[in-house]
Design a protein around this motif. Structure first.
Motif, PDB file in Angstrom:
ATOM      1  N   ASN A  11       0.732  -1.234   0.095  1.00  0.00           N
ATOM      2  CA  ASN A  11       0.056   0.026  -0.002  1.00  0.00           C
ATOM      3  C   ASN A  11       0.778   1.239  -0.097  1.00  0.00           C
ATOM      4  O   ASN A  11       0.355   2.306   0.306  1.00  0.00           O
ATOM      5  CB  ASN A  11      -0.808  -0.161   1.173  1.00  0.00           C
ATOM      6  CG  ASN A  11      -0.094  -0.074   2.653  1.00  0.00           C
ATOM      7  OD1 ASN A  11       0.844  -0.427   2.698  1.00  0.00           O
ATOM      8  ND2 ASN A  11      -0.713   0.296   3.553  1.00  0.00           N
ATOM      9  N   ASN A  12       2.165   1.106  -0.273  1.00  0.00           N
ATOM     10  CA  ASN A  12       2.934   2.586  -0.261  1.00  0.00           C
ATOM     11  C   ASN A  12       3.617   2.740  -1.589  1.00  0.00           C
ATOM     12  O   ASN A  12       4.123   3.522  -1.604  1.00  0.00           O
ATOM     13  CB  ASN A  12       4.244   2.074   0.598  1.00  0.00           C
ATOM     14  CG  ASN A  12       5.023   1.120  -0.111  1.00  0.00           C
ATOM     15  OD1 ASN A  12       4.690   0.182  -0.773  1.00  0.00           O
ATOM     16  ND2 ASN A  12       6.441   0.829   0.701  1.00  0.00           N
ATOM     17  N   ASP A  13       2.779   2.197  -2.630  1.00  0.00           N
ATOM     18  CA  ASP A  13       3.273   2.565  -4.202  1.00  0.00           C
ATOM     19  C   ASP A  13       1.981   3.021  -5.001  1.00  0.00           C
ATOM     20  O   ASP A  13       2.124   3.167  -6.229  1.00  0.00           O
ATOM     21  CB  ASP A  13       3.619   1.237  -4.745  1.00  0.00           C
ATOM     22  CG  ASP A  13       2.588   0.049  -4.710  1.00  0.00           C
ATOM     23  OD1 ASP A  13       1.465   0.392  -4.186  1.00  0.00           O
ATOM     24  OD2 ASP A  13       2.791  -0.938  -5.423  1.00  0.00           O
ATOM     25  N   LEU A  14       1.150   3.679  -4.253  1.00  0.00           N
ATOM     26  CA  LEU A  14      -0.020   4.373  -4.825  1.00  0.00           C
ATOM     27  C   LEU A  14       0.784   5.738  -5.600  1.00  0.00           C
ATOM     28  O   LEU A  14       1.457   6.267  -5.102  1.00  0.00           O
ATOM     29  CB  LEU A  14      -1.195   4.652  -4.007  1.00  0.00           C
ATOM     30  CG  LEU A  14      -1.961   3.461  -3.529  1.00  0.00           C
ATOM     31  CD1 LEU A  14      -2.773   3.722  -2.326  1.00  0.00           C
ATOM     32  CD2 LEU A  14      -2.986   2.968  -4.787  1.00  0.00           C
ATOM     33  N   PRO A  15       0.161   6.176  -6.764  1.00  0.00           N
ATOM     34  CA  PRO A  15       0.601   7.237  -7.501  1.00  0.00           C
ATOM     35  C   PRO A  15       0.209   8.665  -6.668  1.00  0.00           C
ATOM     36  O   PRO A  15      -0.311   9.574  -7.678  1.00  0.00           O
ATOM     37  CB  PRO A  15       0.410   7.048  -8.801  1.00  0.00           C
ATOM     38  CG  PRO A  15      -0.937   6.323  -8.847  1.00  0.00           C
ATOM     39  CD  PRO A  15      -0.836   5.325  -7.735  1.00  0.00           C
ATOM     40  N   ILE A  16      -0.147   8.784  -5.684  1.00  0.00           N
ATOM     41  CA  ILE A  16      -0.723  10.060  -4.973  1.00  0.00           C
ATOM     42  C   ILE A  16       0.318  10.998  -5.009  1.00  0.00           C
ATOM     43  O   ILE A  16       1.592  10.896  -4.651  1.00  0.00           O
ATOM     44  CB  ILE A  16      -1.222   9.611  -3.364  1.00  0.00           C
ATOM     45  CG1 ILE A  16      -2.327   8.752  -3.657  1.00  0.00           C
ATOM     46  CG2 ILE A  16      -1.758  10.657  -2.944  1.00  0.00           C
ATOM     47  CD1 ILE A  16      -2.581   7.913  -2.066  1.00  0.00           C
ATOM     48  N   ARG A  17      -0.087  12.156  -5.369  1.00  0.00           N
ATOM     49  CA  ARG A  17       0.748  13.356  -5.514  1.00  0.00           C
ATOM     50  C   ARG A  17       1.018  13.888  -4.074  1.00  0.00           C
ATOM     51  O   ARG A  17       0.307  14.154  -3.020  1.00  0.00           O
ATOM     52  CB  ARG A  17       0.072  14.477  -6.139  1.00  0.00           C
ATOM     53  CG  ARG A  17       0.825  15.738  -6.628  1.00  0.00           C
ATOM     54  CD  ARG A  17       0.150  16.658  -7.506  1.00  0.00           C
ATOM     55  NE  ARG A  17      -1.186  16.956  -7.106  1.00  0.00           N
ATOM     56  CZ  ARG A  17      -2.213  16.645  -7.596  1.00  0.00           C
ATOM     57  NH1 ARG A  17      -2.411  16.034  -8.801  1.00  0.00           N
ATOM     58  NH2 ARG A  17      -3.408  17.016  -7.493  1.00  0.00           N
ATOM     59  N   THR A  18       2.507  13.643  -3.870  1.00  0.00           N
ATOM     60  CA  THR A  18       3.218  14.066  -2.671  1.00  0.00           C
ATOM     61  C   THR A  18       4.513  14.521  -2.689  1.00  0.00           C
ATOM     62  O   THR A  18       5.249  14.258  -3.718  1.00  0.00           O
ATOM     63  CB  THR A  18       3.194  12.982  -1.521  1.00  0.00           C
ATOM     64  OG1 THR A  18       3.743  13.343  -0.478  1.00  0.00           O
ATOM     65  CG2 THR A  18       3.703  11.677  -2.174  1.00  0.00           C
ATOM     66  N   ASP A  19       5.161  15.448  -1.984  1.00  0.00           N
ATOM     67  CA  ASP A  19       6.516  15.909  -2.050  1.00  0.00           C
ATOM     68  C   ASP A  19       7.425  15.380  -0.654  1.00  0.00           C
ATOM     69  O   ASP A  19       8.205  15.976  -0.609  1.00  0.00           O
ATOM     70  CB  ASP A  19       6.645  17.595  -2.482  1.00  0.00           C
ATOM     71  CG  ASP A  19       5.766  18.175  -1.208  1.00  0.00           C
ATOM     72  OD1 ASP A  19       5.498  17.593  -0.459  1.00  0.00           O
ATOM     73  OD2 ASP A  19       5.494  19.486  -1.629  1.00  0.00           O
ATOM     74  N   GLU A 354      -9.472   0.540  -7.217  1.00  0.00           N
ATOM     75  CA  GLU A 354     -10.613   1.433  -6.991  1.00  0.00           C
ATOM     76  C   GLU A 354     -10.088   2.742  -6.264  1.00  0.00           C
ATOM     77  O   GLU A 354     -10.686   3.879  -6.724  1.00  0.00           O
ATOM     78  CB  GLU A 354     -11.258   0.727  -6.001  1.00  0.00           C
ATOM     79  CG  GLU A 354     -12.281  -0.502  -6.654  1.00  0.00           C
ATOM     80  CD  GLU A 354     -13.057  -1.215  -5.352  1.00  0.00           C
ATOM     81  OE1 GLU A 354     -13.758  -2.122  -5.693  1.00  0.00           O
ATOM     82  OE2 GLU A 354     -13.058  -0.859  -4.144  1.00  0.00           O
ATOM     83  N   ILE A 355      -9.129   2.522  -5.547  1.00  0.00           N
ATOM     84  CA  ILE A 355      -8.471   3.793  -4.695  1.00  0.00           C
ATOM     85  C   ILE A 355      -8.040   4.595  -5.702  1.00  0.00           C
ATOM     86  O   ILE A 355      -8.328   5.996  -5.458  1.00  0.00           O
ATOM     87  CB  ILE A 355      -7.440   3.099  -3.731  1.00  0.00           C
ATOM     88  CG1 ILE A 355      -8.297   2.448  -2.527  1.00  0.00           C
ATOM     89  CG2 ILE A 355      -6.729   4.423  -2.957  1.00  0.00           C
ATOM     90  CD1 ILE A 355      -7.152   1.531  -1.797  1.00  0.00           C
TER      91      ILE A 355
END
Length: 367
Positions: A11-19, A354-355
């Protein structure tokens, strides 16, 4: 579809925008949103927090940890089906109940998906706030060896294993390794007394001495709310761990809240009520899985002795567990979640996809 494919293990490889780096714990991963995205979501979604509050996406997994190790199963089972959704559903239920009964808020602002929380940044109180209503587990093991003082509390002689204590005991321990506190060893998860906390309240991140009494009150009240609700479905709330932290309210004032998770089979011992009255202990929590591990391996001391951590990690890495053991844990978690919430836990065919879709289309957090 293969059951193993329904497990969200990574669950640590999602392409969520973060810096900022993704913080990945034993079960959850935390993605800190950019300042711009935090401000935008607070405005768009109407979150009741100051406009400059830092927000994060917290994604739970189906991984199962016990004795500080991650365990996997045969046939590619990298976790427990339904575990993440069940844990989140149970925590969400208790957090809502706490708020409705006027106890305190939690760090959760929004729930985009059964595996996902949007949370506000909290400054954690560096205490594992443990409540015990029955003598069992590590306390019983120490009691049998002759220990009578726990966190500054004296227990009487003659107690019986798994019996109800005369009062609810608060037995706090350190959260992480705390350096330089007189009388508190610099090791993780060491028992502390109320006097330790009073004398060094700032080192534990309390804003004031008065907040120690508030945390104790919220601890007792939270335990009682869950215990009463579980009794209604004939479950015994044995012991549990709470975590607390500070956030800013809408006016910028410090506010003590519940955080992490509460009243789940991961953070608590829960027994079947009918079986307990009949003289049997039947675990409806992760404790049943822990007991299975202790019985399964020839040398249980590896799992209990912190000095043998390297052997323990190797044991977990080298042993894929039978699928039926993980499915028994799955049934325990899902059945309990459905009893508590009154709602079905639906196993997603592809939770990660889904997420990603929800966070891209409804929250614009994925490019």
């Amino acid at each position: 579809m293969n059951l193993a494919d329904k497990v969200l293990a990574v669950n640590n490889d999602l392409p969520i925008r973060t810096d900022a780096p993704v913080h990945s714990g034993k079960v959850r991963s935390v993605y800190w949103l950019t300042e711009a995205d935090s401000k935008r979501l607070i405005k768009e979604k109407g979150y009741d927090v100051p406009s400059d509050t830092a927000l994060a996406i917290m994604v739970i997994s189906d991984r199962i940890s016990a004795f500080d190790c991650i365990w996997t199963g045969k046939d590619g089972m990298r976790g427990v089906p339904g575990k993440g959704a069940a844990l989140n559903a149970i925590s969400n239920h208790w957090f809502k109940l706490f708020k409705a009964q006027g106890l305190a808020d939690s760090h959760i602002l929004d729930i985009p998906h059964p595996f996902v929380w949007i949370v506000q940044k909290a400054k954690p109180v560096m205490i594992e706030a443990i409540c015990r209503q029955y003598i069992t587990g590590s306390m019983w093991r120490s009691y049998v060896k002759g220990e009578r003082e726990f966190c500054g509390i004296e227990l009487a002689d003659g107690l019986v294993k798994d019996s109800k204590l005369t009062e609810l005991l608060q037995t706090p321990s350190t959260k992480g390794v705390l350096q330089g506190i007189p009388g508190v060893p610099a090791v993780d998860d060491v028992n502390i007394t109320r006097k330790n906390i009073e004398d060094n309240f700032a080192a534990f991140n309390f804003k004031s001495v008065d907040d120690i009494a508030l945390y104790e009150k919220l601890l007792t009240e939270g335990f009682d709310v869950i215990s009463t609700a579980l009794a209604d479905i004939d479950q015994v709330f044995v012991d549990t761990k709470f975590e607390f932290g500070y956030v800013k309210d809408i006016d910028g004032n410090d506010k003590l809240i519940y955080m992490d998770e509460v009243g789940t089979p991961d953070s608590s011992r829960i027994w079947d009520g009918a079986q307990y009255r009949a003289g049997n202990v039947v675990e409806n929590s992760k404790e049943g899985f822990r007991q299975w591990l202790l019985n399964h391996f020839a040398d249980a001391d590896i799992l209990l002795n912190k000095d043998r951590m390297n052997e323990r990690l190797a044991l977990a890495a080298d042993n894929e567990l039978p699928v039926d053991v993980l499915m028994h844990v799955s049934k325990t978690y899902i059945d309990l979640a459905e009893k508590i919430t009154g709602e079905k836990i639906i196993l997603s065919d592809n939770p990660k996809a889904e997420i990603i879709t929800i966070l891209r289309e409804q929250y614009q957090l994925i490019d």
